[in-house]
Design a protein around this motif. Structure first.
Motif, PDB file in Angstrom:
ATOM      1  N   THR A 128      31.337  30.360  56.839  1.00  0.00           N
ATOM      2  CA  THR A 128      30.781  29.045  56.497  1.00  0.00           C
ATOM      3  C   THR A 128      30.006  29.115  55.186  1.00  0.00           C
ATOM      4  OG1 THR A 128      30.658  28.437  58.826  1.00  0.00           O
ATOM      5  CG2 THR A 128      29.227  27.215  57.314  1.00  0.00           C
ATOM      6  N   ILE A 129      29.243  30.163  55.005  1.00  0.00           N
ATOM      7  CA  ILE A 129      28.459  30.343  53.781  1.00  0.00           C
ATOM      8  C   ILE A 129      29.378  30.482  52.560  1.00  0.00           C
ATOM      9  CG2 ILE A 129      26.961  32.011  52.573  1.00  0.00           C
ATOM     10  CD1 ILE A 129      25.631  32.494  55.382  1.00  0.00           C
ATOM     11  N   LEU A 130      30.525  31.135  52.746  1.00  0.00           N
ATOM     12  CA  LEU A 130      31.446  31.383  51.634  1.00  0.00           C
ATOM     13  C   LEU A 130      32.401  30.232  51.344  1.00  0.00           C
ATOM     14  CD1 LEU A 130      32.391  35.084  52.480  1.00  0.00           C
ATOM     15  CD2 LEU A 130      30.939  34.313  50.579  1.00  0.00           C
ATOM     16  N   GLU A 131      32.541  29.294  52.274  1.00  0.00           N
ATOM     17  CA  GLU A 131      33.503  28.191  52.106  1.00  0.00           C
ATOM     18  C   GLU A 131      33.388  27.468  50.761  1.00  0.00           C
ATOM     19  OE1 GLU A 131      36.166  27.277  53.749  1.00  0.00           O
ATOM     20  OE2 GLU A 131      35.921  28.566  55.500  1.00  0.00           O
ATOM     21  N   PRO A 132      32.182  27.173  50.269  1.00  0.00           N
ATOM     22  CA  PRO A 132      32.103  26.474  48.970  1.00  0.00           C
ATOM     23  C   PRO A 132      32.700  27.264  47.804  1.00  0.00           C
ATOM     24  CG  PRO A 132      30.004  26.349  50.126  1.00  0.00           C
ATOM     25  CD  PRO A 132      30.866  27.308  50.889  1.00  0.00           C
ATOM     26  N   TYR A 133      32.945  28.535  48.010  1.00  0.00           N
ATOM     27  CA  TYR A 133      33.479  29.403  46.957  1.00  0.00           C
ATOM     28  C   TYR A 133      34.950  29.742  47.212  1.00  0.00           C
ATOM     29  CZ  TYR A 133      28.495  29.778  46.310  1.00  0.00           C
ATOM     30  OH  TYR A 133      27.172  29.469  46.142  1.00  0.00           O
ATOM     31  N   GLY A 134      35.590  28.939  48.066  1.00  0.00           N
ATOM     32  CA  GLY A 134      36.967  29.209  48.466  1.00  0.00           C
ATOM     33  C   GLY A 134      37.939  29.326  47.309  1.00  0.00           C
ATOM     34  N   LYS A 135      37.804  28.460  46.314  1.00  0.00           N
ATOM     35  CA  LYS A 135      38.742  28.496  45.175  1.00  0.00           C
ATOM     36  C   LYS A 135      38.621  29.811  44.409  1.00  0.00           C
ATOM     37  CE  LYS A 135      39.214  23.543  44.550  1.00  0.00           C
ATOM     38  NZ  LYS A 135      38.978  22.386  43.714  1.00  0.00           N
ATOM     39  N   GLN A 136      37.393  30.236  44.152  1.00  0.00           N
ATOM     40  CA  GLN A 136      37.192  31.492  43.429  1.00  0.00           C
ATOM     41  C   GLN A 136      37.716  32.679  44.243  1.00  0.00           C
ATOM     42  OE1 GLN A 136      34.988  28.954  43.811  1.00  0.00           O
ATOM     43  NE2 GLN A 136      33.152  29.325  42.592  1.00  0.00           N
ATOM     44  N   ILE A 137      37.477  32.637  45.526  1.00  0.00           N
ATOM     45  CA  ILE A 137      37.915  33.728  46.401  1.00  0.00           C
ATOM     46  C   ILE A 137      39.446  33.779  46.438  1.00  0.00           C
ATOM     47  CG2 ILE A 137      37.929  34.504  48.812  1.00  0.00           C
ATOM     48  CD1 ILE A 137      34.995  33.321  48.949  1.00  0.00           C
ATOM     49  N   GLU A 138      40.073  32.614  46.562  1.00  0.00           N
ATOM     50  CA  GLU A 138      41.538  32.562  46.569  1.00  0.00           C
ATOM     51  C   GLU A 138      42.114  32.966  45.216  1.00  0.00           C
ATOM     52  OE1 GLU A 138      42.794  28.763  48.118  1.00  0.00           O
ATOM     53  OE2 GLU A 138      41.686  29.123  49.986  1.00  0.00           O
ATOM     54  N   ALA A 139      41.437  32.612  44.121  1.00  0.00           N
ATOM     55  CA  ALA A 139      41.896  33.003  42.784  1.00  0.00           C
ATOM     56  C   ALA A 139      41.892  34.519  42.624  1.00  0.00           C
ATOM     57  CB  ALA A 139      41.019  32.358  41.711  1.00  0.00           C
ATOM     58  N   ALA A 181      29.814  38.841  42.040  1.00  0.00           N
ATOM     59  CA  ALA A 181      30.701  38.977  40.878  1.00  0.00           C
ATOM     60  C   ALA A 181      32.056  38.338  41.171  1.00  0.00           C
ATOM     61  CB  ALA A 181      30.868  40.445  40.507  1.00  0.00           C
ATOM     62  N   LEU A 182      32.535  38.502  42.373  1.00  0.00           N
ATOM     63  CA  LEU A 182      33.815  37.925  42.750  1.00  0.00           C
ATOM     64  C   LEU A 182      33.778  36.393  42.688  1.00  0.00           C
ATOM     65  CD1 LEU A 182      36.684  38.346  44.203  1.00  0.00           C
ATOM     66  CD2 LEU A 182      35.396  37.794  46.268  1.00  0.00           C
ATOM     67  N   VAL A 183      32.751  35.792  43.264  1.00  0.00           N
ATOM     68  CA  VAL A 183      32.724  34.324  43.312  1.00  0.00           C
ATOM     69  C   VAL A 183      32.223  33.708  42.012  1.00  0.00           C
ATOM     70  CG1 VAL A 183      32.501  34.262  45.813  1.00  0.00           C
ATOM     71  CG2 VAL A 183      30.451  34.100  44.409  1.00  0.00           C
ATOM     72  N   GLU A 184      31.451  34.417  41.260  1.00  0.00           N
ATOM     73  CA  GLU A 184      30.920  33.863  40.013  1.00  0.00           C
ATOM     74  C   GLU A 184      31.950  33.910  38.896  1.00  0.00           C
ATOM     75  OE1 GLU A 184      27.950  32.312  39.685  1.00  0.00           O
ATOM     76  OE2 GLU A 184      27.624  32.653  41.810  1.00  0.00           O
ATOM     77  N   ASP A 185      32.876  34.873  38.937  1.00  0.00           N
ATOM     78  CA  ASP A 185      33.870  34.998  37.867  1.00  0.00           C
ATOM     79  C   ASP A 185      34.625  33.698  37.618  1.00  0.00           C
ATOM     80  OD1 ASP A 185      35.078  38.443  38.039  1.00  0.00           O
ATOM     81  OD2 ASP A 185      33.386  37.532  37.008  1.00  0.00           O
ATOM     82  N   GLY A 186      35.077  33.065  38.679  1.00  0.00           N
ATOM     83  CA  GLY A 186      35.865  31.845  38.513  1.00  0.00           C
ATOM     84  C   GLY A 186      35.071  30.574  38.711  1.00  0.00           C
ATOM     85  N   LYS A 187      33.752  30.686  38.789  1.00  0.00           N
ATOM     86  CA  LYS A 187      32.912  29.521  39.084  1.00  0.00           C
ATOM     87  C   LYS A 187      32.920  28.532  37.922  1.00  0.00           C
ATOM     88  CE  LYS A 187      28.494  28.267  41.020  1.00  0.00           C
ATOM     89  NZ  LYS A 187      27.202  28.698  41.456  1.00  0.00           N
TER      90      LYS A 187
END
Length: 189
Positions: A128-139, A181-187
Motif C-alpha cells: 500500500t505504501i509503495l502503490e503511489p510509486y507503481g509507475k516507477q517500479i514497473e519502469a 533510488a529505484l522509485v526516485e529515478d523515474g519520479k
C-alpha cells in the motif's frame, strides 16, 4: 477475569525473562496475578498462548505502522516507520533477553502460521505504501507486490543476520536507500 491483553502482556514479560521453553503457564498466571485455571480458561495450552502473543504483537505493530504512516509525508519516513516497528523493535526486544535464541526458536516452532500471517499483513501494508510509486517500479521491471515482498524479506534477513543494533540500522539504511533510488529515478515531480 483479567482480559486477554493483560495475560498476553504478562506472557511477554515472562518470555523475556525465561525464554519460550522455560516459561510455564504457571509463571504466566503468577505474573498476571491470576489463578492458573483462569489462564487455562483463556488459553487452553502454552502453544495457544504463544500464538495469541505473536498475533497480538503483530497487530500492535501493524496498527502503529498504519497510524504513524498516515502522518508521514515521504516514502523515506514511511520506510523508517515500517522498519522501526517490524524489525528494530522486535530485534531490541529479543536481544534484551538473556534467552534470545530460545525466544526465536520457541516462537518459530510454536506458531509458524501466526508469524507468516503477521509477515503477510506487513507486506501488504508495504505494498500500500509503495502503490503511489507503481509507475516507477514497473519502469524498473518490477511490480509493487514483488518489491514489497523483497523489502520485507530483506528486512527480515537483516534482523536475523545483524551482529548488533548498529549493524542492523546500517543494513536497513542500505535497503531504504536502494528502494528510494529505484522509485526516485523515474519520479516525475
Amino acid at each position: 477475569m483479567k482480559n486477554r491483553e493483560q495475560i498476553i502482556e504478562a506472557a511477554i514479560r515472562v518470555i523475556s525473562r525465561y525464554g519460550v521453553k522455560r516459561t510455564t503457564m504457571n509463571d504466566v498466571a503468577e505474573e498476571a496475578n491470576i489463578v492458573r485455571q483462569t489462564l487455562y480458561n483463556a488459553y487452553a495450552s502454552k502453544e495457544d498462548l504463544l500464538r495469541a502473543t505473536i498475533r497480538y504483537g503483530g497487530e500492535q505493530s501493524l496498527a502503529a505502522i498504519k497510524s504513524e504512516c498516515a502522518e508521514a509525508t515521504s516514502l523515506s519516513e514511511k520506510l523508517d516507520i515500517v522498519f522501526e516497528h517490524s524489525v528494530v523493535k522486535p530485534f531490541e526486544w529479543i536481544h534484551a533477553s538473556p534467552e534470545a535464541a530460545d525466544i526465536i526458536d520457541g516462537f518459530n516452532d510454536a506458531a509458524r502460521d501466526e508469524l507468516a500471517t503477521s509477515y503477510e499483513h506487513k507486506r501488504a501494508e508495504l505494498q500500500t505504501i509503495l502503490e503511489p510509486y507503481g509507475k516507477q517500479i514497473e519502469a524498473a521491471g518490477l511490480n509493487v507486490r514483488d518489491l514489497s515482498d523483497y523489502i520485507q524479506s530483506a528486512a527480515k534477513g537483516a534482523k536475523g543476520n545483524a551482529k548488533d543494533k548498529d549493524h542492523l540500522l546500517k543494513l536497513l539504511k542500505s535497503l531504504k536507500l536502494t528502494v528510494l533510488a529505484l522509485v526516485e529515478d523515474g519520479k516525475s515531480g
